[in-house]
Write an enzyme that holds these catalytic residues in place. Sequence first.
Site, PDB file in Angstrom:
ATOM      1  N   ASP A 105     -10.212  20.274   0.387  1.00  0.00           N
ATOM      2  CA  ASP A 105     -11.462  21.393   0.328  1.00  0.00           C
ATOM      3  C   ASP A 105     -12.759  20.604  -0.017  1.00  0.00           C
ATOM      4  O   ASP A 105     -12.570  20.018  -1.569  1.00  0.00           O
ATOM      5  CB  ASP A 105     -10.878  22.880   0.038  1.00  0.00           C
TER       6      ASP A 105
HETATM    7  N1  URA Z   1      -4.886  23.468   0.255  1.00  0.00           N
HETATM    8  C1  URA Z   1      -6.068  24.113  -0.272  1.00  0.00           C
HETATM    9  O1  URA Z   1      -5.798  25.103  -0.145  1.00  0.00           O
HETATM   10  N2  URA Z   1      -7.114  23.916  -0.570  1.00  0.00           N
HETATM   11  C2  URA Z   1      -6.899  22.074  -0.614  1.00  0.00           C
HETATM   12  O2  URA Z   1      -7.809  21.309  -0.646  1.00  0.00           O
HETATM   13  C3  URA Z   1      -5.322  21.611  -0.704  1.00  0.00           C
HETATM   14  C4  URA Z   1      -4.594  22.355  -0.365  1.00  0.00           C
END
Ligand code: URA
Length: 239
Positions: A105
């Site tokens: 993310d």
């Molecule tokens: N799970 C999440 O919620 N975000 C990420 O970036 C990776 C795994």
Amino acid sequence: MALSRLDRMLSASGKYTRSQAKDLIRSGRVSVDGVCMTKPEVKCEESAMITVNGEALNFREFHYIMLNKPAGVLSATEDRKDTVALDLLPAQFQKLKLFPAGRLDKDAEGFLLLTNDGQLAHGLMSPRRHVDKVYYVRVEGEFCEKDKITLQEGVIIDGDYKTMPAKLQILDSASEAEITVQEGRFHQVKKMCLACGCRVVYLKRLSIAGVRLDPSLQTGEFRSLTEEEEAQLKREAGM
Ligand code: URA
């Protein structure tokens, strides 16, 4: 870890004699993983990214870069408004058609693998291969023992999807944990934590397939994988 003299690696590419290689290095035209090197005898990882006059010394078809992604950067190859992971690499890396193997993310930090090896990326991301990805999370709220069972048994996210078994390791503070998952749906770890009543306020990927993020890499820094790390990822990806 396979190390070789830099001048020997240059001449092994077949493009330069040993003495040409030495001259090039001494005159500051050779970089290793983006760092200018001026000593021909310096030992480098054979998997490192070497450039001469800014051009990649292309005796490697595939490249594997471990980036410690900072928050605020997209795990993408391009974007009209945001900085993307590839923007953090020097110009010579831009020609290699690297892409992120798996998403992380925008607000998350940690290990992002950049590669141009589609087969490896596919193997690491496929839930069928059961490749572990370990995340550190800090949450609003506290995990409890029961949450370990909840995540092991799977929770429903995205309306009707039951997550695969995941491992929760609660750290010294019950608001911190390491979570091991084998799949990578959108916001998966955040949603799994919410199912335990905890809202993620900080998320960092610590490892992929048993290869840990190098603790000496500050956020925004990167390096090529060592040969052992590359071999480990390939094994786990079934290659
Ligand atoms: N799970 C999440 O919620 N975000 C990420 O970036 C990776 C795994």
